[in-house]
Design an enzyme around this catalytic site. Structure first.
Site, short mmCIF file in Angstrom:
data_model
loop_
_atom_site.label_atom_id
_atom_site.label_comp_id
_atom_site.label_asym_id
_atom_site.label_seq_id
_atom_site.Cartn_x
_atom_site.Cartn_y
_atom_site.Cartn_z
N CYS A 28 0.83 -1.21 0.00
CA CYS A 28 0.00 0.00 0.00
C CYS A 28 0.87 1.27 0.00
CB CYS A 28 -0.91 -0.03 1.23
SG CYS A 28 -1.78 1.51 1.56
N CYS A 31 0.01 3.68 2.78
CA CYS A 31 0.51 3.18 4.07
C CYS A 31 2.00 3.50 4.20
CB CYS A 31 0.29 1.68 4.18
SG CYS A 31 -1.44 1.18 4.08
#
Length: 103
Positions: A28, A31
């Site tokens: 991600c 993230c």
């Protein structure tokens, strides 16, 4: 920040004090954007426990908690959910700090 290693750890972690679960995944990009500031956020809130949850390893838990976008944050206090910052958008340090201040 500790990491959730088994599903059996989840409920006990929700039961005592304030715990914020940080749902993330290695792939991600959003993230990865926020991970470098997470140690500072954790340090700013010593009264809370922070637990990183790998979304791919705990996909059923994410479904149970309606976590459909990452990074996301869900907070519990003494066994009850007290707040969530859950969406698929990139999050900034300021937004996360603002969320925590509402708990």
């Amino acid at each position: 920040m500790q990491k959730l290693m088994t599903i059996e750890e989840f409920e006990p972690l929700t039961a005592k004090g304030k715990t914020i679960f940080f749902f993330t995944a290695d792939w991600c990009g959003d993230c990865s954007f926020i991970k470098p500031v997470m140690p500072e956020i954790v340090e700013n809130h010593p009264d809370m426990t922070f637990v990183e949850v790998d979304r791919d390893k705990f996909i059923d838990l994410c479904g149970d908690l309606s976590i459909f976008g990452i990074p996301s944050f869900v907070a519990f206090e003494n066994g009850s959910e007290i707040g969530r910052f859950v969406n698929k958008d990139r999050k900034t340090k300021e937004e996360i700090e603002s969320f925590i201040s509402t708990l």
